[in-house]
Design an enzyme around this catalytic site. Structure first.
Site, PDB file in Angstrom:
ATOM      1  N   CYS A   6      -9.731  -5.945   9.781  1.00 30.00           N
ATOM      2  CA  CYS A   6      -8.319  -5.595   9.987  1.00 30.00           C
ATOM      3  C   CYS A   6      -8.152  -5.167  11.437  1.00 30.00           C
ATOM      4  O   CYS A   6      -8.977  -5.533  12.289  1.00 30.00           O
ATOM      5  CB  CYS A   6      -7.868  -4.531   8.989  1.00 30.00           C
ATOM      6  SG  CYS A   6      -8.773  -2.965   9.103  1.00 30.00           S
ATOM      7  N   ASN A  62      -9.928  -0.907  11.360  1.00 25.01           N
ATOM      8  CA  ASN A  62     -11.124  -0.654  10.547  1.00 25.01           C
ATOM      9  C   ASN A  62     -11.142   0.773   9.984  1.00 25.01           C
ATOM     10  O   ASN A  62     -12.211   1.366   9.800  1.00 25.01           O
ATOM     11  CB  ASN A  62     -12.418  -0.962  11.316  1.00 25.01           C
ATOM     12  CG  ASN A  62     -13.683  -1.039  10.461  1.00 25.01           C
ATOM     13  OD1 ASN A  62     -14.766  -0.695  10.893  1.00 25.01           O
ATOM     14  ND2 ASN A  62     -13.557  -1.474   9.221  1.00 25.01           N
ATOM     15  N   CYS A 109      -8.286   1.561   7.546  1.00 27.32           N
ATOM     16  CA  CYS A 109      -7.448   1.520   6.335  1.00 27.32           C
ATOM     17  C   CYS A 109      -7.812   0.319   5.448  1.00 27.32           C
ATOM     18  O   CYS A 109      -8.463   0.483   4.409  1.00 27.32           O
ATOM     19  CB  CYS A 109      -5.964   1.449   6.692  1.00 27.32           C
ATOM     20  SG  CYS A 109      -5.363   2.871   7.639  1.00 27.32           S
ATOM     21  N   ARG A 110      -7.399  -0.881   5.852  1.00 28.14           N
ATOM     22  CA  ARG A 110      -7.523  -2.032   4.948  1.00 28.14           C
ATOM     23  C   ARG A 110      -8.945  -2.564   4.789  1.00 28.14           C
ATOM     24  O   ARG A 110      -9.410  -2.748   3.657  1.00 28.14           O
ATOM     25  CB  ARG A 110      -6.595  -3.162   5.424  1.00 28.14           C
ATOM     26  CG  ARG A 110      -5.127  -2.818   5.271  1.00 28.14           C
ATOM     27  CD  ARG A 110      -4.260  -3.798   6.042  1.00 28.14           C
ATOM     28  NE  ARG A 110      -4.442  -3.646   7.489  1.00 28.14           N
ATOM     29  CZ  ARG A 110      -3.922  -4.436   8.409  1.00 28.14           C
ATOM     30  NH1 ARG A 110      -3.186  -5.477   8.027  1.00 28.14           N
ATOM     31  NH2 ARG A 110      -4.116  -4.218   9.691  1.00 28.14           N
ATOM     32  N   SER A 111      -9.625  -2.826   5.903  1.00 28.86           N
ATOM     33  CA  SER A 111     -10.954  -3.453   5.746  1.00 28.86           C
ATOM     34  C   SER A 111     -12.002  -2.529   5.131  1.00 28.86           C
ATOM     35  O   SER A 111     -12.825  -3.008   4.339  1.00 28.86           O
ATOM     36  CB  SER A 111     -11.436  -4.104   7.049  1.00 28.86           C
ATOM     37  OG  SER A 111     -11.542  -3.175   8.095  1.00 28.86           O
ATOM     38  N   ASP A 139      -0.262  -3.865   6.870  1.00 29.10           N
ATOM     39  CA  ASP A 139      -0.815  -2.669   7.492  1.00 29.10           C
ATOM     40  C   ASP A 139      -0.114  -1.416   6.940  1.00 29.10           C
ATOM     41  O   ASP A 139       1.093  -1.255   7.105  1.00 29.10           O
ATOM     42  CB  ASP A 139      -0.570  -2.786   9.005  1.00 29.10           C
ATOM     43  CG  ASP A 139      -1.234  -1.678   9.791  1.00 29.10           C
ATOM     44  OD1 ASP A 139      -1.674  -0.696   9.174  1.00 29.10           O
ATOM     45  OD2 ASP A 139      -1.298  -1.818  11.019  1.00 29.10           O
TER      46      ASP A 139
HETATM   47  P1  4NP Z   1      -6.016  -0.903   9.564  1.00 30.00           P
HETATM   48  O1  4NP Z   1      -4.787   0.080   9.905  1.00 30.00           O
HETATM   49  O2  4NP Z   1      -5.926  -2.069  10.538  1.00 30.00           O
HETATM   50  O3  4NP Z   1      -5.772  -1.322   8.164  1.00 30.00           O
HETATM   51  O4  4NP Z   1      -7.269  -0.074   9.757  1.00 30.00           O
HETATM   52  C1  4NP Z   1      -4.514   0.565  11.183  1.00 30.00           C
HETATM   53  C2  4NP Z   1      -5.215   1.645  11.670  1.00 30.00           C
HETATM   54  C3  4NP Z   1      -4.921   2.153  12.925  1.00 30.00           C
HETATM   55  C4  4NP Z   1      -3.940   1.570  13.682  1.00 30.00           C
HETATM   56  C5  4NP Z   1      -3.248   0.474  13.205  1.00 30.00           C
HETATM   57  C6  4NP Z   1      -3.545  -0.038  11.957  1.00 30.00           C
HETATM   58  N1  4NP Z   1      -3.620   2.110  14.969  1.00 30.00           N
HETATM   59  O5  4NP Z   1      -2.631   1.661  15.563  1.00 30.00           O
HETATM   60  O6  4NP Z   1      -4.330   3.001  15.438  1.00 30.00           O
END
Ligand code: 4NP
Length: 160
Positions: free
Chosen positions: A10, A13, A15-17, A127
């Site tokens: 994602c 790294n 939340c989703r992955s 996201d």
């Molecule tokens: P992820 O979510 O891609 O599912 O881990 C996010 C985590 C952090 C951020 C964006 C999306 N960020 O902008 O820091």
């Protein structure tokens, strides 16, 4: 006996992955295939290298008995394209970033997680970072659906 290595990707790294990693690990353990299927996750961005998963992701996962606490953020590196058989993106931005980073000979390893879902016809895992707690439940619902389909697809490739 062959084995297969899968990396979920994602943006951050956190939340989703990591959620997909934990859901897949649980399914693979229950299928007694942990020695045949290698599972990891990474982010295309570098903001959360070394960080534990987002607390909201950890809380939502814990309610379903998945433990994300030991996972730490890392960024995708070019070597991942040689190391893994499948690099699985959560959304279109992840897919595009992976395609740009990938050596051409490994580009066909990049897939979308929701291709493997059978109940939810969404194309992407949205996201949840800037939204509320319910987004993290949706992520887990989608991961559970798609990882079941992914495991089925991987079983077909494993020669017992
Ligand atoms: P992820 O979510 O891609 O599912 O881990 C996010 C985590 C952090 C951020 C964006 C999306 N960020 O902008 O820091």
């Amino acid at each position: 006996m062959n084995s297969i290595a899968v990396c979920f990707v994602c943006l951050g790294n956190i939340c989703r992955s990591p959620s997909a990693e934990a859901v897949m690990r649980d399914l693979v353990e229950r299928a007694k295939l942990s020695d045949r299927i290698v599972i990891d996750s990474a982010g295309t961005g570098n903001w959360h290298i070394g960080d534990p998963p987002d607390e909201r992701a950890q809380r939502a996962a814990k309610k379903r008995s998945y433990d994300l606490s030991a996972l730490r953020g890392r960024q995708v590196v070019v070597d991942d394209f040689a190391r893994f058989d499948l690099i699985i993106a959560m959304d279109d931005a992840n897919f595009t970033a992976l395609t740009m980073l990938s050596p051409p000979e490994h580009r066909d390893k990049i897939r979308m997680l929701m291709e493997f879902a059978t109940r939810d016809d969404s194309r992407v895992v949205v996201d949840p970072y800037f939204g509320g707690e319910e987004g993290f439940e949706t992520v887990l619902d989608q991961c559970e659906d798609a990882c079941e389909g992914l495991l089925k697809a991987l079983r077909a490739q494993l020669i017992v």
